[in-house]
Motif scaffolding. Structure first.
Motif, PDB file in Angstrom:
ATOM      1  N   MET A  52       3.967 -12.597  18.943  1.00 12.90           N
ATOM      2  CA  MET A  52       4.411 -12.857  17.436  1.00 12.90           C
ATOM      3  C   MET A  52       5.214 -11.748  16.777  1.00 12.90           C
ATOM      4  N   THR A  53       5.717 -12.143  15.847  1.00 16.57           N
ATOM      5  CA  THR A  53       6.190 -11.567  14.784  1.00 16.57           C
ATOM      6  C   THR A  53       6.041 -11.546  13.570  1.00 16.57           C
ATOM      7  N   LEU A  54       6.207 -10.738  12.475  1.00 11.86           N
ATOM      8  CA  LEU A  54       5.876 -10.392  11.274  1.00 11.86           C
ATOM      9  C   LEU A  54       6.869 -10.625  10.472  1.00 11.86           C
ATOM     10  N   LEU A  55       7.014 -11.137   8.993  1.00 10.04           N
ATOM     11  CA  LEU A  55       7.981 -11.015   8.572  1.00 10.04           C
ATOM     12  C   LEU A  55       7.734 -10.996   6.747  1.00 10.04           C
ATOM     13  N   CYS A  56       8.717  -9.350   7.161  1.00 12.36           N
ATOM     14  CA  CYS A  56       9.291  -9.342   6.237  1.00 12.36           C
ATOM     15  C   CYS A  56      10.488  -9.527   5.025  1.00 12.36           C
ATOM     16  N   ALA A  57      10.429  -9.927   3.749  1.00 14.13           N
ATOM     17  CA  ALA A  57      10.979  -9.691   2.880  1.00 14.13           C
ATOM     18  C   ALA A  57      11.515 -10.063   1.686  1.00 14.13           C
ATOM     19  N   GLN A  58      12.465  -8.525   0.804  1.00 13.06           N
ATOM     20  CA  GLN A  58      12.081  -8.548  -0.203  1.00 13.06           C
ATOM     21  C   GLN A  58      13.565  -8.600  -1.136  1.00 13.06           C
ATOM     22  N   ASP A  59      13.421  -8.950  -2.020  1.00 20.69           N
ATOM     23  CA  ASP A  59      14.850  -8.867  -3.563  1.00 20.69           C
ATOM     24  C   ASP A  59      14.962  -8.367  -4.290  1.00 20.69           C
ATOM     25  N   MET A  60      14.461  -6.434  -4.369  1.00 23.54           N
ATOM     26  CA  MET A  60      15.192  -6.098  -4.696  1.00 23.54           C
ATOM     27  C   MET A  60      16.242  -5.298  -4.400  1.00 23.54           C
ATOM     28  N   ASN A  61      16.784  -5.480  -3.895  1.00 23.11           N
ATOM     29  CA  ASN A  61      17.624  -4.724  -2.973  1.00 23.11           C
ATOM     30  C   ASN A  61      17.702  -3.548  -2.711  1.00 23.11           C
ATOM     31  N   HIS A  62      16.564  -3.162  -2.279  1.00 25.32           N
ATOM     32  CA  HIS A  62      15.864  -1.726  -1.924  1.00 25.32           C
ATOM     33  C   HIS A  62      16.326  -1.829  -0.333  1.00 25.32           C
ATOM     34  N   GLU A  63      16.508   0.053  -0.495  1.00 21.10           N
ATOM     35  CA  GLU A  63      17.085   0.651   0.956  1.00 21.10           C
ATOM     36  C   GLU A  63      15.717   0.250   2.015  1.00 21.10           C
ATOM     37  N   TYR A  64      14.452   0.902   1.384  1.00 18.54           N
ATOM     38  CA  TYR A  64      13.538   1.674   1.940  1.00 18.54           C
ATOM     39  C   TYR A  64      12.737   0.775   2.673  1.00 18.54           C
ATOM     40  N   MET A  65      11.881  -0.001   3.552  1.00 15.73           N
ATOM     41  CA  MET A  65      11.623  -0.427   4.106  1.00 15.73           C
ATOM     42  C   MET A  65      10.068   0.401   5.144  1.00 15.73           C
ATOM     43  N   TYR A  66       9.425  -0.424   4.682  1.00 22.18           N
ATOM     44  CA  TYR A  66       7.497   0.331   5.823  1.00 22.18           C
ATOM     45  C   TYR A  66       6.540  -0.594   6.199  1.00 22.18           C
ATOM     46  N   TRP A  67       6.381  -0.953   7.181  1.00 21.21           N
ATOM     47  CA  TRP A  67       5.279  -1.452   8.041  1.00 21.21           C
ATOM     48  C   TRP A  67       4.284  -0.759   8.130  1.00 21.21           C
ATOM     49  N   TYR A  68       2.959  -0.539   6.948  1.00 26.96           N
ATOM     50  CA  TYR A  68       1.626  -0.362   7.158  1.00 26.96           C
ATOM     51  C   TYR A  68       0.548  -1.432   7.978  1.00 26.96           C
ATOM     52  N   ARG A  69       0.048  -0.455   8.731  1.00 27.34           N
ATOM     53  CA  ARG A  69      -1.610  -0.813   8.729  1.00 27.34           C
ATOM     54  C   ARG A  69      -2.384  -0.481   8.472  1.00 27.34           C
ATOM     55  N   GLN A  70      -3.883  -1.234   8.076  1.00 28.41           N
ATOM     56  CA  GLN A  70      -5.099  -1.281   7.280  1.00 28.41           C
ATOM     57  C   GLN A  70      -5.974  -1.438   7.855  1.00 28.41           C
ATOM     58  N   ASP A  71      -7.155  -0.352   8.307  1.00 31.42           N
ATOM     59  CA  ASP A  71      -8.443  -0.693   9.079  1.00 31.42           C
ATOM     60  C   ASP A  71      -9.313  -0.066   8.605  1.00 31.42           C
ATOM     61  N   PRO A  72     -10.657  -0.699   8.880  1.00 33.44           N
ATOM     62  CA  PRO A  72     -11.603  -0.690   8.217  1.00 33.44           C
ATOM     63  C   PRO A  72     -12.016   1.372   8.042  1.00 33.44           C
ATOM     64  N   GLY A  73     -11.837   1.195   6.887  1.00 39.41           N
ATOM     65  CA  GLY A  73     -12.641   3.331   7.278  1.00 39.41           C
ATOM     66  C   GLY A  73     -11.429   3.661   7.784  1.00 39.41           C
ATOM     67  N   MET A  74     -10.801   3.784   7.906  1.00 37.40           N
ATOM     68  CA  MET A  74      -8.928   4.817   7.801  1.00 37.40           C
ATOM     69  C   MET A  74      -8.199   4.330   6.989  1.00 37.40           C
ATOM     70  N   GLY A  75      -7.407   4.740   6.049  1.00 39.51           N
ATOM     71  CA  GLY A  75      -5.884   5.019   5.357  1.00 39.51           C
ATOM     72  C   GLY A  75      -5.419   3.886   5.843  1.00 39.51           C
ATOM     73  N   LEU A  76      -4.250   4.151   5.142  1.00 39.34           N
ATOM     74  CA  LEU A  76      -3.626   3.256   5.710  1.00 39.34           C
ATOM     75  C   LEU A  76      -2.263   3.859   6.315  1.00 39.34           C
ATOM     76  N   ARG A  77      -1.370   3.501   7.463  1.00 42.12           N
ATOM     77  CA  ARG A  77      -1.022   4.308   8.159  1.00 42.12           C
ATOM     78  C   ARG A  77       0.333   3.979   8.701  1.00 42.12           C
ATOM     79  N   LEU A  78       1.102   4.107   8.442  1.00 41.14           N
ATOM     80  CA  LEU A  78       2.229   3.918   8.682  1.00 41.14           C
ATOM     81  C   LEU A  78       3.116   3.452  10.545  1.00 41.14           C
ATOM     82  N   ILE A  79       3.531   2.425  10.889  1.00 42.93           N
ATOM     83  CA  ILE A  79       3.918   2.081  11.880  1.00 42.93           C
ATOM     84  C   ILE A  79       5.225   1.842  12.389  1.00 42.93           C
TER      85      ILE A  79
END
Lengths: 113, 111
Positions: free
Chosen positions: A19-46
């Motif tokens: 599957m594919t997850l889509l992220c879209a932003q309309d603020m003309n930002h240069e930087y984009m990130y994907w994180y995952r959040q699991d119980p008992g853990m902090g967000l982690r950068l993918i």
């Protein structure tokens, strides 16, 4: 402005499906990130991107691929889903990378059976 | 592995109380972020700071670079402040352009 949007909001997959997850932003930002959040853990950068056409690995990139063909979109792909990828996925964008604040999407809750 | 430690993990307080949430990190950083995650799951960036102190409404964030420590304060707390507060840092020295996150502090403000 919609800010950062994510599609879909929820998804259930069977092991081995893709599957594919889509992220879209309309603020003309240069930087984009994907994180995952699991119980008992902090967000982690993918994966992240510092501009159109660029991608780079984060802390936990294995099992995921990304593409940034257009500046406003950042796609996260799972080629062969595994139960360990059950998580909540957050996309974020930023005008100047970590030197500026990040704007988060609402999240996608993915369950892999 | 560089880590971000937050304390307390859970905090329940009465409306009107002064709240302090702490964050400590292990090595030099270039920036520290405080985020708020609402019960519905949405995440909002509250502050980004690299030195000193910032204030926004009833929220105050401070950082002590020498002690590798930051605090988030909430004055005159209100039930709508109930949320998970997350500290995140950008470690100096290059590497992935991403943040290292703490596990969050779950705050409940009772009326």
């Amino acid at each position: 402005n919609a800010g950062v949007t994510q599609t879909p909001k929820f998804r259930v997959l069977k092991t081995g499906q893709s599957m594919t997850l889509l992220c879209a932003q309309d603020m003309n930002h240069e930087y984009m990130y994907w994180y995952r959040q699991d119980p008992g853990m902090g967000l982690r950068l993918i994966h992240y991107s510092v501009g159109e056409g660029t991608t780079a690995k984060g802390e936990v990139p294995d099992g995921y691929n990304v593409s940034r063909l257009k500046k406003q979109n950042f796609l996260l792909g799972l080629e062969s889903a595994a139960p360990s990828q059950t998580s909540v996925y957050f996309c974020a964008s930023s005008p100047q990378g970590i030197a500026s604040g990040q704007f988060f999407g609402p999240g996608t809750r993915l369950t892999v059976l | 592995k560089n880590e971000v430690e937050q304390s307390p993990q859970n905090l329940t307080a009465q409306e009107g109380e002064f709240i302090t949430i702490n964050c400590s990190y292990s090595v030099g950083i270039s920036a520290l972020h405080w985020l708020q995650q609402h019960p519905g799951g949405g995440i909002v960036s509250l502050f980004m700071l690299s030195s000193g102190k910032k204030k926004h409404g009833r929220l105050i964030a401070t950082i002590n670079i020498q002690e590798k420590h930051s605090s988030l304060h909430i004055t005159a707390s209100h039930p709508r402040d109930s949320a998970v507060y997350i500290c995140a840092v950008r470690y100096s020295g290059g590497g992935a352009d991403g943040l290292t996150f703490g596990k969050g502090t779950h705050l409940i403000i009772q009326p």
